[in-house]
Write an enzyme that holds these catalytic residues in place. Sequence first.
Site, PDB file in Angstrom:
ATOM      1  CG  ASP A 314      -2.160  -0.883   0.981  1.00 32.84           C
ATOM      2  OD1 ASP A 314      -2.388  -1.301  -0.163  1.00 32.84           O
ATOM      3  OD2 ASP A 314      -2.868  -1.176   1.963  1.00 32.84           O
ATOM      4  NE  ARG A 345      -4.100   0.719  -5.303  1.00 32.82           N
ATOM      5  CZ  ARG A 345      -4.277   0.548  -3.997  1.00 32.82           C
ATOM      6  NH1 ARG A 345      -3.395  -0.144  -3.282  1.00 32.82           N
ATOM      7  NH2 ARG A 345      -5.361   1.059  -3.414  1.00 32.82           N
TER       8      ARG A 345
END
Length: 431
Positions: A314, A345
């Site tokens: 993250d 991502r």
Amino acid sequence: MAKHNIILTKPGKMANGTVQLTGSKSECNRALVIEALSGGKVKVENISDAADTVTLAGILRTEVREQELEMSSQGNSLISDLQSPISEINIGPAGTAMRFLTAYYAIGDQEVILTGSERMKQRPIGILVDALRSLGAHISYEENEGYPPIKLKGNFEQQTRKISIKGDISSQYITALLLIAARLPLGLELHIEGDLTSRPYVEMTLAMLKQAGIQHSWQDNIITIEKQDFAETSLWVEPDWSAASYWYSIAALSDEAEIFLPGLTSYSLQGDSVITELMANFGITSQFKNGGVYLTKEPKPIFRKIFDLKECPDLAQTVIVVCAALGHEASFTGLETLKIKETDRILALQTELAKMGVKLIEKGQVYKLDCSEKQIPQRMFVNTYDDHRMAMAFAPLAILIPELEIEDADVVEKSYPAFWTDLMKVGFSIA
């Protein structure tokens, strides 16, 4: 609903102020499931106001669940008399809620359909479903095999205590199984195959279970939890280190910075507290005192060339964007799970960094920044792809880019609703 875009500007390159962060989403989501499974013995304090947590709390803390949960002492029912069957529960984009609730309802009596947003229907759940089925759960897919929505039929009867699961997938699958382990009649012996991705998140889960009276053993690649009762206790949720990472990014991109984040400690359960070590490479000093952490910026050459983010995925967007903005051509590993998050991502980073002339090049499991054509534009539009971390990772670029437009500013409500307000406290302007 129309998306709400904002334009960020940041006069000067100094960042000074105090920012009170919300409770950790990761800790809070685990604590809420523990609270529900404990029969009311465990209470949660300092609940996060992140949208994902609000969603999970709203499901677990219904009017009936606010009463003391009565665990059945007969038969094979593990969660009984909670409420009448729910036909469908829509968790929206809350990935953690989907994984945790899949395990939670798998051992119950109710017939439940778990569904979510369109992106949630593209995020795999098959590995967790297979593991729960092997334990004895009755789960079927409503649309596409291996993906939500799923139907959990109740009437759980445990078939085995030994299951295996791959370690290089989302740690939330492992956590979901560990959270319910103590309520299983035969307990759980979980064999982790291969390398364990995001190990700190598994360690966080086990530590919180221990605080709630649940003991475990972890030998080599086997985690064992016997059937046992929860203790009466309170779980206090620490402020969110993931949210803190964006303030480290702001400090790293500023010429001068003095930022105080109350409530954070050097002995956190959260794996993302490693941001203190990562950002030390960029001249950010973390000093723990007065009940929090002080961030200060010191000029420092950047020497580190490889960042292994396997245990803190993250933080990937935050660290990669900082490196790109500073023109530091680092390489990154441990990004395997990024393609199945709120968005892909990796692709999102590649697309947005290209607007600065920076390339993120994929070579097997290694990603390298090419900053040879980097340029700081006068104005830049950042697409967020329905991903809160894209918005917050790129927002600090307003320190360098005179006019930074962020698409869909409300997306930050997923984990850090006060983010834009907090930015204004240290001198950012929002239009």
